[in-house]
Design an enzyme around this catalytic site. Sequence first.
Site, PDB file in Angstrom:
ATOM      1  N   CYS A  42      -5.031  -7.480  -3.634  1.00  0.00           N
ATOM      2  CA  CYS A  42      -5.470  -7.084  -2.297  1.00  0.00           C
ATOM      3  C   CYS A  42      -6.592  -8.013  -1.872  1.00  0.00           C
ATOM      4  O   CYS A  42      -7.435  -8.398  -2.676  1.00  0.00           O
ATOM      5  CB  CYS A  42      -5.964  -5.639  -2.345  1.00  0.00           C
ATOM      6  SG  CYS A  42      -6.712  -5.084  -0.821  1.00  0.00           S
ATOM      7  N   HIS A  43      -6.623  -8.347  -0.581  1.00  0.00           N
ATOM      8  CA  HIS A  43      -7.631  -9.320  -0.144  1.00  0.00           C
ATOM      9  C   HIS A  43      -8.875  -8.696   0.461  1.00  0.00           C
ATOM     10  O   HIS A  43      -9.705  -9.407   1.025  1.00  0.00           O
ATOM     11  CB  HIS A  43      -6.998 -10.316   0.831  1.00  0.00           C
ATOM     12  CG  HIS A  43      -6.226  -9.643   1.917  1.00  0.00           C
ATOM     13  ND1 HIS A  43      -5.203 -10.237   2.593  1.00  0.00           N
ATOM     14  CD2 HIS A  43      -6.308  -8.386   2.416  1.00  0.00           C
ATOM     15  CE1 HIS A  43      -4.694  -9.389   3.477  1.00  0.00           C
ATOM     16  NE2 HIS A  43      -5.360  -8.278   3.386  1.00  0.00           N
ATOM     17  N   HIS A  73      -9.469  -0.277  -1.697  1.00  0.00           N
ATOM     18  CA  HIS A  73      -9.914   0.161  -0.361  1.00  0.00           C
ATOM     19  C   HIS A  73     -11.141   1.070  -0.415  1.00  0.00           C
ATOM     20  O   HIS A  73     -11.628   1.482   0.638  1.00  0.00           O
ATOM     21  CB  HIS A  73      -8.777   0.826   0.421  1.00  0.00           C
ATOM     22  CG  HIS A  73      -7.693  -0.143   0.802  1.00  0.00           C
ATOM     23  ND1 HIS A  73      -6.483   0.239   1.308  1.00  0.00           N
ATOM     24  CD2 HIS A  73      -7.635  -1.501   0.738  1.00  0.00           C
ATOM     25  CE1 HIS A  73      -5.726  -0.825   1.552  1.00  0.00           C
ATOM     26  NE2 HIS A  73      -6.408  -1.897   1.206  1.00  0.00           N
ATOM     27  N   ASN A 127       0.844  -1.194   0.000  1.00  0.00           N
ATOM     28  CA  ASN A 127       0.000   0.000   0.000  1.00  0.00           C
ATOM     29  C   ASN A 127       0.874   1.237   0.000  1.00  0.00           C
ATOM     30  O   ASN A 127       1.987   1.198   0.492  1.00  0.00           O
ATOM     31  CB  ASN A 127      -0.881   0.003   1.250  1.00  0.00           C
ATOM     32  CG  ASN A 127      -1.999  -0.990   1.114  1.00  0.00           C
ATOM     33  OD1 ASN A 127      -2.427  -1.290   0.019  1.00  0.00           O
ATOM     34  ND2 ASN A 127      -2.459  -1.511   2.256  1.00  0.00           N
TER      35      ASN A 127
END
Lengths: 449, 449, 449, 449
Positions: B172-173, B209, B150
């Site tokens: 990304c999880h 995000h 990130n």
Amino acid sequence: MKNIDIAYIGGGSRAWARNLMNDLALEEDLCGTVRLYDTDRQAAQVNEKIGNMYGKAPGAVSDWNYKAVGSIGEALQGADFVLISILPGTFDDMDSDVHLPEKFGIYQSVGDTVGPGGMMRTARAVPAYEMFARKIIEHCPDAFVINFSNPMTALTAALYKVFPGIKAFGCCHEVFGTRRLLAAMLKDIGIAGDASRDDIEVNVLGINHFTWIDRACYKDIDLIPLYRDFANRHFENGYCIDGTWDGSFFSSGNRVKFDLFRRYGLIAAAGDRHLAEFCPGWYLKTPEEARRWQFSLTPVEWRKRDRIERMERSMRILAGGEPVRLIDTGEDAVSLIKCLAGDGTLVSNVNVPNDGGHRGIPIGAVVETNAVFSGDGVVPVDAGRLPRDIEILVLRNVYNQETLVEACLERNEEALFRAFANDPLVHLGIGDAKRLFEMMFCVCRPFWD
Amino acid sequence: MKNIDIAYIGGGSRAWARNLMNDLALEEDLCGTVRLYDTDRQAAQVNEKIGNMYGKAPGAVSDWNYKAVGSIGEALQGADFVLISILPGTFDDMDSDVHLPEKFGIYQSVGDTVGPGGMMRTARAVPAYEMFARKIIEHCPDAFVINFSNPMTALTAALYKVFPGIKAFGCCHEVFGTRRLLAAMLKDIGIAGDASRDDIEVNVLGINHFTWIDRACYKDIDLIPLYRDFANRHFENGYCIDGTWDGSFFSSGNRVKFDLFRRYGLIAAAGDRHLAEFCPGWYLKTPEEARRWQFSLTPVEWRKRDRIERMERSMRILAGGEPVRLIDTGEDAVSLIKCLAGDGTLVSNVNVPNDGGHRGIPIGAVVETNAVFSGDGVVPVDAGRLPRDIEILVLRNVYNQETLVEACLERNEEALFRAFANDPLVHLGIGDAKRLFEMMFCVCRPFWD
Amino acid sequence: MKNIDIAYIGGGSRAWARNLMNDLALEEDLCGTVRLYDTDRQAAQVNEKIGNMYGKAPGAVSDWNYKAVGSIGEALQGADFVLISILPGTFDDMDSDVHLPEKFGIYQSVGDTVGPGGMMRTARAVPAYEMFARKIIEHCPDAFVINFSNPMTALTAALYKVFPGIKAFGCCHEVFGTRRLLAAMLKDIGIAGDASRDDIEVNVLGINHFTWIDRACYKDIDLIPLYRDFANRHFENGYCIDGTWDGSFFSSGNRVKFDLFRRYGLIAAAGDRHLAEFCPGWYLKTPEEARRWQFSLTPVEWRKRDRIERMERSMRILAGGEPVRLIDTGEDAVSLIKCLAGDGTLVSNVNVPNDGGHRGIPIGAVVETNAVFSGDGVVPVDAGRLPRDIEILVLRNVYNQETLVEACLERNEEALFRAFANDPLVHLGIGDAKRLFEMMFCVCRPFWD
Amino acid sequence: MKNIDIAYIGGGSRAWARNLMNDLALEEDLCGTVRLYDTDRQAAQVNEKIGNMYGKAPGAVSDWNYKAVGSIGEALQGADFVLISILPGTFDDMDSDVHLPEKFGIYQSVGDTVGPGGMMRTARAVPAYEMFARKIIEHCPDAFVINFSNPMTALTAALYKVFPGIKAFGCCHEVFGTRRLLAAMLKDIGIAGDASRDDIEVNVLGINHFTWIDRACYKDIDLIPLYRDFANRHFENGYCIDGTWDGSFFSSGNRVKFDLFRRYGLIAAAGDRHLAEFCPGWYLKTPEEARRWQFSLTPVEWRKRDRIERMERSMRILAGGEPVRLIDTGEDAVSLIKCLAGDGTLVSNVNVPNDGGHRGIPIGAVVETNAVFSGDGVVPVDAGRLPRDIEILVLRNVYNQETLVEACLERNEEALFRAFANDPLVHLGIGDAKRLFEMMFCVCRPFWD
């Protein structure tokens, strides 16, 4: 002399209508009729009388026939031009627009464009504008329609959504003010003592009251580098074109304008009071913060007082106690009307749906841009594109106003709240946002019936 | 068994690298070499030893050759895949990122994506990513490059700006977590007790995000209406998938997610801590407000402690005091690698530049979207378009990150400050913004040399 | 009187340069210097002498200083305006352009814009234009650059590709001809016997020589419905504005224009000879077909004769055997120069890269459009959009010219052939196309060294 | 086994319907009902009987219930999937489509996609498709609709114009043929003797029958450079995958494909007969020219004979004289249906409106592209963009088909003629174009009542 036919909606207006009467009386190439319609019929009748006095005033070169009419259809029938300047609701409604949000820590310097106030004003005005558009389809679909009322962007957009073929545009003098500032700057720095607003050419981008200038010249002098020095020199202490900003609700020290220039390198082209409402975190956190930036929050109380003074003045004029005097209003609506009637060509700024010439803004969104006015109508120029950092600030409002106008046209309270909660000025959690909305919307709900 | 060659930058990592070792050991169709490079060479050497233990762990079906190398070029030369997971700076730097802004009333729940913290982290990381991209051009221009660090969007964007032909994507999880929530919901409402994350298909939009799901299904069941009921039912009291959110810095009551669904009708697909940072006025005004929304601000102190625990655990493993145990990591990087190596086809979410399939977002901006992984590479699907009200929230970050990444690549402090002052979390006047920026940027400036 | 400095590239020109001399002598608000540069230095010197005679001609109000110079740098240094009118190659080269393709059944009425001829002409001219642009960067990057040479679109595009910041535009009088036709129509149908070209306002779309008018008015009279009747009435027998089309290589019966109007409802705004080359299957299958449509194919032989006549006339003037006489040239370049020098505002059609105002055409492609000329420069207006059926005909040329110009700038013969084989006029299989290309390109190849 | 409900419009079909019956009988995870509707009810009843025999054929693993129904509403009610394969008009009508234009020197190798023939076929089919869309809105708005009929692009577009929410897509096997050619190439050059069509992954762009492949791989082998050599080697003499092209109306020597690759560097992915119709000046000037390019013009006479043979075969099957035998049809519709029913994920090429993933083509235009088929529906992948020179060839058809479909939906003969006269195959002046149009349209006009 070209004979034209004008319908004036909000014809009881004591501000815009009087300026128009003044400027028509001074225009030697046009003559004709102005039909005044107002929900306050008495105000329209007063204006009929006063209007007919303008043609007789010293210096008048054109004598128009003013006539108050009882229905909007009667006003519109056969009109070449339709002018609209209305107050959506009352000043008591505006009191709620501007001052209720203060209880939640939301301060608005004007409250008629964006923010909770601007949105509620839109909610009240859109049903009327919807009706205007429908009546225009019925009575004068080919007429040019000039909107003077705020919120300029939202209301002009509403006209187009109801009648996509309408030949409407919004006229606002805020950019003139910035051109006036540039002329004052030329005097201040000793380059051209006699430069006037009209000598300053600018390229205009953005939306009404959050308008931007990326090119400005006086003859062949580029004004941007001069303004850079000017903004830096006056940033700390402000520069007030009319003496002092303090005590006036319309003047300012231009510190917001200078701050925006220093941030982005473009000239913001509206009064600081308007600009501040688009960047609330920076200039409007508290009334004290606003004062530090050298502008005032206009209390609605002042508007109420001003209204009474204007009414008293009208009475004096009617009673012969005060003569009608022709002045230089600084407005250009009559010049634009003349060009559109086939006599001449003029380039001026205007609010119209973007047809592609303002890159980066969605097609169809109402933008403020220069346009060519001529017998071929209103043809916007290629405005170019805002720098990225400003564009996104503008887009945020463009998107939100789209939701807002749709919500009002559909009378969709849920969507209206979504726009409300998304407004940059509404820095509240969903609970408080809802509470404020409920309190404010109750004075608007009757307009949606 | 297909033999492949992996370079791991940040190869001393105790989190992402260990997950990779785990998953490679469990993958029966691949084998090969992993070269570990890290500025902390000792950490890479520890991982070389631990990596080579994974192939011997009970249940392992594949034995990889791990090798710590002394230069990034050595790691990259001949690589089929490049994996990047680095910490930009130290946790002391991150302390400044997260906690300095609090002195100005700016609260960040994570501080690694957007806001003052995310921007400073970007400023520190971009020079390294610029170097990575140049080395990849030199050593392995055809390799697939997977970024785990990130700020995902900004760093993936930086790779593409330096090397437009790079075959990079960010993994990304967070979306997995939301799919897990949907599976839990199916259990909770008694529809499918055994549904797992992998059974939930979703369409993914937005950016990392601040990701959104507009379609979700389990077999042929549409999950959106079920989620609507679920969000309404649990909005007030929250719903925590892992017992209780309180006390955990990664869990939450999902109240932010539910609030966003109720506002917009789409499922926000990231942890509440991340989502909140994109809407600071609503959820992050104060730490108390965050707690009311049932999520925590992760203190950097916790990260420092966690780091020590991981180091101690590594030492125990090396000393034989703790066995290597293969687990289900829930990550899918190895599955994606397998498809890209020509074995199979998989659809998963990924961060890549928008090629037109995410309408409403500028072409070239890094978005999070589903993509088809196969021998033909990473081909994003047509994601469609976000609703207008969400789109503008996303765009605001897209635009600002563009300015941010350009500023970092050009080492342009003035432009960096412009992005900083424009960030939604920075609700400060220009003076305070400048003061905070100066305080924060001094720990980043050395990275720009 | 404003003093300006003009560089004229192709300053030996006997057509455009003489018109300029004429119009400058008649312009009372400008004065200054014109530096003439030409690869044929003698021609430039003849023009220096003749130019200096113009200021003394009866009726002249302005006396300019003409000076032939020996290098392009000398011409450009310090110029406020750069004018370019050159012949790319010789008339023998043009002979090849126009008449070689006839052996393959390809007929061109002009051969200087599109088709095999236009493409070869482009191939010869682009290296020179590339050099012009580089020299302008070096000597006068802020000058306005006016291009008069064909192929207008391709050559203006080449200037922008080499120097994206150039302030260049292309000037062509073909739209004037169509406005003249509209004025003649008004006379013909008894509406306005005294209407002149300048009284006709039009909106302009498309590209040079395939230009379109979708709105036209005279004062407040809409000309489109009048033209519909006019086109229908004269479609069969043609309507020639100058008596008879037969025998003239520039006149026509306007039947192509009428046919295009009947197909699409828009006024094609170029001479029929040019228009036909954009729709070869319809009007140019054979010379007989062209004659049926009442226009001629201009033989290059005529151009050679005309050139000799012009040279002889120059000699007579120099020898005092023929006086310099000021005429009404019908060109507007000098009026545009005056506005750009900061004196006045004018709207006229121009060829510039599309900045978004011509919707449906890629941004950056050179289009023909109205623009505002003033101290703020050349600002195109929002042209709107062509109807779909015309747009695609225009796009086909826009795309092909893009490939063409890139090919020429890269001296990429393979790409040039790709553009050649894709041209609508080249209705040949790949074998014949290649054969024709090889024959034609051999006279151009030396220009690429 | 998942139970699904299929409506088959054109259920008397002896080609597509039989393939479907075959493939359903071989699919072990699906079962259910197929309702057959056809204007030729008898044909549907024959298919009911034959369909019900398929489940009993040797090798069948699934037994479906076929039922001929008397109305389209009865067929559609409750359907999960709607399949459409109809013949618009008769083969006599098609005779007019294909052979009338030959009198004007217009040759069509197929005549069902573009050109005069394709347009007339569209004119006949659109009213039926309009009705289908309306009935689908009424009876099964959520069903997936698969169109097999030509012109694929125009008819799929018509469905979306009538019902924008329709979940329709067009299935065509031409791309499969090209993948088969690539597999044959791998065998031919000794790289992979056992590669089959399914092992070849391709990225698909363009429109149906003028489809393009810009990336192709077999495992991790890039096929584009291999195809370059292959195309160059076989360009002169052709390469026929099935022995000899001569004598077959469906085979070819692929010389058109090779020529297009050599021009543009991309693999054209349809049969040469189809491709040629999009570039008529290059391959279709005369029947002899077509033969030189090694493909045939399919005479409609052949179709009439083929139809009779198919009918006779049906009769034999019904009479027990010929057994139903399950074969490998090479079609993938049943696999797609299975995925859409929530069982599995597949990537295949499909014809759907462009949602932004095919850059350079207008949003909403029907394109051919890969898509992900799963429980989440049909999600196109980001196809990328065609090179400029091909894009414009594709766009020309996209634009014209838009005019065509609108004209048919509005029953606007004038607009239909405009599209007709604009078609690349119609290289005629307006007079001849009109004459041909009148002759051809008279067999279509009754379909517009």
